[in-house]
Scaffold this motif. Sequence first.
Motif: not given
Length: 79
Positions: A14-18, A20-23
Amino acid sequence: MLLQSAMGDAYGAGFEFAPRSLINAKNDLTAYHPHLLYPEICGRYTDDTQMALALAELIISGVEWSPLVVANKFVSVFK
């Protein structure tokens, strides 16, 4: 060990290519999050785990490894 690896893979997908703010906002281990490009895989393990399973099967099979044997196993397990 493979089960925990698959769980981590499904979570991390779910964090792949997301950004940094979303992570930073959502990475708290409380839920699986949808992949930004492939939301349908939310909570499912990825090709990384599928390849690890293929390699584990090869290890216990005792067959001699070669690039072709490994590639064929990846395809077989994928199907």
